[in-house]
Write an enzyme that holds these catalytic residues in place. Structure first.
Site, PDB file in Angstrom:
ATOM      1  N   ALA A  69      -8.323 -83.612 -78.097  1.00  0.00           N
ATOM      2  CA  ALA A  69      -7.126 -83.498 -77.281  1.00  0.00           C
ATOM      3  C   ALA A  69      -7.455 -82.547 -76.140  1.00  0.00           C
ATOM      4  CB  ALA A  69      -5.968 -82.968 -78.117  1.00  0.00           C
ATOM      5  N   GLY A 114      -9.248 -84.520 -81.791  1.00  0.00           N
ATOM      6  CA  GLY A 114      -8.413 -85.717 -81.639  1.00  0.00           C
ATOM      7  C   GLY A 114      -9.236 -86.984 -81.453  1.00  0.00           C
ATOM      8  N   GLU A 117     -10.089 -88.050 -84.834  1.00  0.00           N
ATOM      9  CA  GLU A 117      -8.856 -88.587 -85.437  1.00  0.00           C
ATOM     10  C   GLU A 117      -8.544 -89.992 -84.913  1.00  0.00           C
ATOM     11  OE1 GLU A 117      -6.974 -84.790 -84.306  1.00  0.00           O
ATOM     12  OE2 GLU A 117      -6.138 -84.791 -86.331  1.00  0.00           O
ATOM     13  N   GLU A 137     -11.001 -77.793 -84.679  1.00  0.00           N
ATOM     14  CA  GLU A 137      -9.718 -77.168 -84.335  1.00  0.00           C
ATOM     15  C   GLU A 137      -9.604 -75.723 -84.778  1.00  0.00           C
ATOM     16  OE1 GLU A 137     -10.007 -80.295 -85.368  1.00  0.00           O
ATOM     17  OE2 GLU A 137      -8.662 -81.577 -84.224  1.00  0.00           O
TER      18      GLU A 137
HETATM   19  C1  HXC Z   1     -10.274 -80.563 -72.085  1.00  0.00           C
HETATM   20  C2  HXC Z   1     -12.549 -80.840 -72.078  1.00  0.00           C
HETATM   21  C3  HXC Z   1     -12.552 -81.072 -73.470  1.00  0.00           C
HETATM   22  C4  HXC Z   1     -11.297 -81.032 -74.154  1.00  0.00           C
HETATM   23  C5  HXC Z   1     -14.570 -81.180 -72.767  1.00  0.00           C
HETATM   24  N1  HXC Z   1     -13.815 -80.930 -71.688  1.00  0.00           N
HETATM   25  N2  HXC Z   1     -13.823 -81.280 -73.856  1.00  0.00           N
HETATM   26  N3  HXC Z   1     -11.421 -80.589 -71.403  1.00  0.00           N
HETATM   27  N4  HXC Z   1     -10.188 -80.779 -73.412  1.00  0.00           N
HETATM   28  N5  HXC Z   1     -11.202 -81.271 -75.466  1.00  0.00           N
HETATM   29  C6  HXC Z   1     -14.278 -80.747 -70.307  1.00  0.00           C
HETATM   30  C7  HXC Z   1     -14.964 -79.418 -70.092  1.00  0.00           C
HETATM   31  O1  HXC Z   1     -14.026 -78.397 -69.919  1.00  0.00           O
HETATM   32  C8  HXC Z   1     -15.746 -79.697 -68.835  1.00  0.00           C
HETATM   33  O2  HXC Z   1     -14.888 -79.637 -67.719  1.00  0.00           O
HETATM   34  C9  HXC Z   1     -16.163 -81.147 -69.011  1.00  0.00           C
HETATM   35  O3  HXC Z   1     -15.251 -81.692 -69.965  1.00  0.00           O
HETATM   36  C10 HXC Z   1     -17.568 -81.293 -69.543  1.00  0.00           C
HETATM   37  O4  HXC Z   1     -17.674 -80.533 -70.740  1.00  0.00           O
HETATM   38  P1  HXC Z   1     -18.764 -79.355 -70.938  1.00  0.00           P
HETATM   39  O5  HXC Z   1     -18.212 -78.405 -71.910  1.00  0.00           O
HETATM   40  O6  HXC Z   1     -19.220 -78.843 -69.640  1.00  0.00           O
HETATM   41  O7  HXC Z   1     -19.969 -80.191 -71.594  1.00  0.00           O
HETATM   42  P2  HXC Z   1     -21.039 -79.675 -72.645  1.00  0.00           P
HETATM   43  O8  HXC Z   1     -21.525 -78.299 -72.272  1.00  0.00           O
HETATM   44  O9  HXC Z   1     -22.039 -80.777 -72.776  1.00  0.00           O
HETATM   45  O10 HXC Z   1     -20.253 -79.520 -74.013  1.00  0.00           O
HETATM   46  C11 HXC Z   1     -19.661 -80.640 -74.639  1.00  0.00           C
HETATM   47  C12 HXC Z   1     -18.703 -80.217 -75.798  1.00  0.00           C
HETATM   48  C13 HXC Z   1     -17.703 -79.184 -75.218  1.00  0.00           C
HETATM   49  C14 HXC Z   1     -19.529 -79.575 -76.903  1.00  0.00           C
HETATM   50  C15 HXC Z   1     -18.027 -81.482 -76.293  1.00  0.00           C
HETATM   51  O11 HXC Z   1     -17.111 -79.754 -74.021  1.00  0.00           O
HETATM   52  C16 HXC Z   1     -16.601 -78.858 -76.168  1.00  0.00           C
HETATM   53  O12 HXC Z   1     -16.803 -78.095 -77.088  1.00  0.00           O
HETATM   54  N6  HXC Z   1     -15.404 -79.427 -75.938  1.00  0.00           N
HETATM   55  C17 HXC Z   1     -14.247 -79.129 -76.740  1.00  0.00           C
HETATM   56  C18 HXC Z   1     -14.342 -79.845 -78.070  1.00  0.00           C
HETATM   57  C19 HXC Z   1     -13.153 -79.542 -78.964  1.00  0.00           C
HETATM   58  O13 HXC Z   1     -12.957 -78.363 -79.342  1.00  0.00           O
HETATM   59  N7  HXC Z   1     -12.369 -80.560 -79.314  1.00  0.00           N
HETATM   60  C20 HXC Z   1     -11.221 -80.387 -80.168  1.00  0.00           C
HETATM   61  C21 HXC Z   1     -10.021 -80.053 -79.341  1.00  0.00           C
HETATM   62  S1  HXC Z   1      -8.654 -79.702 -80.404  1.00  0.00           S
HETATM   63  P3  HXC Z   1     -15.308 -78.868 -66.377  1.00  0.00           P
HETATM   64  O14 HXC Z   1     -14.065 -78.968 -65.530  1.00  0.00           O
HETATM   65  O15 HXC Z   1     -15.696 -77.481 -66.766  1.00  0.00           O
HETATM   66  O16 HXC Z   1     -16.464 -79.677 -65.848  1.00  0.00           O
HETATM   67  C22 HXC Z   1      -8.004 -81.224 -80.768  1.00  0.00           C
HETATM   68  C23 HXC Z   1      -6.700 -81.183 -81.512  1.00  0.00           C
HETATM   69  C24 HXC Z   1      -6.178 -82.543 -81.828  1.00  0.00           C
HETATM   70  O17 HXC Z   1      -8.517 -82.236 -80.439  1.00  0.00           O
HETATM   71  C25 HXC Z   1      -4.767 -82.480 -82.399  1.00  0.00           C
HETATM   72  C26 HXC Z   1      -3.753 -82.026 -81.407  1.00  0.00           C
HETATM   73  C27 HXC Z   1      -2.360 -82.156 -81.893  1.00  0.00           C
END
Ligand code: HXC
Length: 260
Positions: A69, A114, A117, A137
Site C-alpha cells: 500500500a 498489500g 495480500e 508492516e
Molecule cells: C509508496 C513506495 C512504496 C510504497 C516503494 N515506493 N514502495 N512508495 N509506498 N509501498 C517508492 C519509493 O519511495 C521510491 O520513490 C520508488 O518507489 C522506488 O523505490 P526505492 O525504495 O527507491 O527502490 P529500492 O531501493 O529498490 O527498494 C525497493 C523496496 C523499497 C525494498 C521495495 O521501496 C521498500 O521497502 N518499499 C516499501 C515496502 C513496504 O514496506 N511495503 C509494505 C507497505 S505497508 P522515490 O520517489 O523515492 O523514487 C502495506 C500495508 C497494507 O502494504 C495494508 C494497508 C491497510
C-alpha cells in the site's frame, strides 16, 4: 478509462482472458485509493463479463509486482480513515477472489505488504525468479490490513505466517515456492509466454464447471468437513443439470475436443 495505457490499472483482454497490470511503476506500483478505485471499476466490468475465462494480474515494469500500500498516503491517515481504506481494499480483494474464473498473480518483482495480500487474494501465484515476498508492516508500526493476517495462514500455515508477519522478513522466490506461497517459479522473462500458455489452458476448460469448482473450494474451506462434503455433492449434481457435462462426456466418447 478501462484499457487506457496510462490508467493506474491497465487492462488487456484477449479471447476471454483479461490481464490487469497495476501501473504506477515509479512508486513500484504501490496501492493508493486511485488504484483501488480502478480495480473497483475493473471488477464492475469483469463481474458482468459472461465470456470471461480468466484474470491474470501483474505489475508494470520489471522491478515490482506491487511493493505494498502507498506509504506516503497511509502516513496521513487517521484511525477511522485507515479503517475505511483497509475495508474498501478488502472488499475489492474479496470480489477479485470470488470471480467465477481463475485469478492468477504473475509476480514480477517486489511483492510486499498489500502487494502480497493482492497475490494472496488470487487463486494462486506464479513468480519470476527475481520476486521478493514479505509482510513488512510491523516494521512500519502497523499490521497487514488487506487480508494478510487471514489469507497468509490459510495458504502457508499458521506457524510460517506468524513468522513472516511478526518479523516482517522478506523471502525470495525459491523460499516462497518451498512454503507454498507460490505454485511455480520461472525466469522473469518467461512470465509473458507463460501467461499465453495459461490463457490457452483456461479457455479450454468448461467455464460453468470452473466457476462451480471455485465455489466448492472457497465455500467448503470455510465449513466443517461434513457440511463441506454435502456442499460438494450438491454442486457436483448441479453439473449434471447443465449442458457442459453432456458436451464434455460426448466429446470424450467421440474422441474429439469438447466445445464449451
Ligand atoms: C509508496 C513506495 C512504496 C510504497 C516503494 N515506493 N514502495 N512508495 N509506498 N509501498 C517508492 C519509493 O519511495 C521510491 O520513490 C520508488 O518507489 C522506488 O523505490 P526505492 O525504495 O527507491 O527502490 P529500492 O531501493 O529498490 O527498494 C525497493 C523496496 C523499497 C525494498 C521495495 O521501496 C521498500 O521497502 N518499499 C516499501 C515496502 C513496504 O514496506 N511495503 C509494505 C507497505 S505497508 P522515490 O520517489 O523515492 O523514487 C502495506 C500495508 C497494507 O502494504 C495494508 C494497508 C491497510
Amino acid at each position: 478509462h478501462l484499457g487506457a495505457a496510462d490508467s493506474v490499472v491497465a487492462w488487456h483482454r484477449h479471447e476471454g482472458v483479461v490481464r490487469l497490470t497495476v501501473n504506477r511503476p515509479k512508486a513500484l506500483n504501490a496501492l493508493n485509493e486511485e488504484v483501488i478505485e480502478a480495480l473497483e471499476t475493473a471488477l464492475d466490468a469483469l463481474e458482468r463479463d459472461a465470456e470471461l475465462r480468466g484474470v491474470l494480474i501483474s505489475g508494470a515494469g520489471d522491478k515490482a509486482f506491487v511493493a505494498g500500500a502507498d506509504i506516503t498516503r497511509m502516513r496521513e491517515l487517521t484511525a477511522p480513515e485507515a479503517r475505511a481504506f483497509a475495508g474498501r481494499a478488502q472488499t475489492v480483494l474479496k470480489r477479485l477472489e470470488r470471480l467465477p474464473v481463475p485469478v492468477v498473480a504473475l509476480v514480477n518483482g517486489f511483492c510486499l505488504g498489500g502487494g502480497c495480500e493482492l497475490a494472496l487474494a488470487c487463486d494462486w501465484a506464479v513468480a519470476g525468479d527475481n520476486a521478493v515476498f514479505g509482510q513488512p508492516e510491523v516494521q512500519l508500526g502497523i499490521i497487514p490490513g488487506f487480508g494478510g493476517t487471514q489469507r497468509l495462514p490459510r495458504r502457508v500455515g499458521p506457524a510460517m505466517a506468524l513468522e513472516l508477519v511478526t518479523t516482517g522478513r522478506k523471502i525470495d522466490a525459491a523460499e516462497a515456492l518451498r512454503i507454498g506461497l507460490v505454485n511455480q517459479v520461472m525466469p522473469q522473462a518467461e512470465l509473458d509466454t507463460y501467461a499465453e500458455t495459461l490463457g490457452d489452458e483456461l479457455r479450454a476448460s468448461a467455464p460453468g464447471a470452473v466457476g462451480t469448482a471455485k465455489r466448492a473450494l472457497y465455500d467448503g474451506m470455510e465449513q466443517p468437513l461434513d457440511s463441506a462434503l454435502a456442499l460438494e455433492t450438491g454442486l457436483f449434481a448441479l453439473c449434471f443439470a447443465g449442458d457442459e457435462q453432456a458436451e464434455g462426456m460426448a466429446a470424450f466418447v467421440e474422441k474429439r475436443p469438447a466445445r464449451f
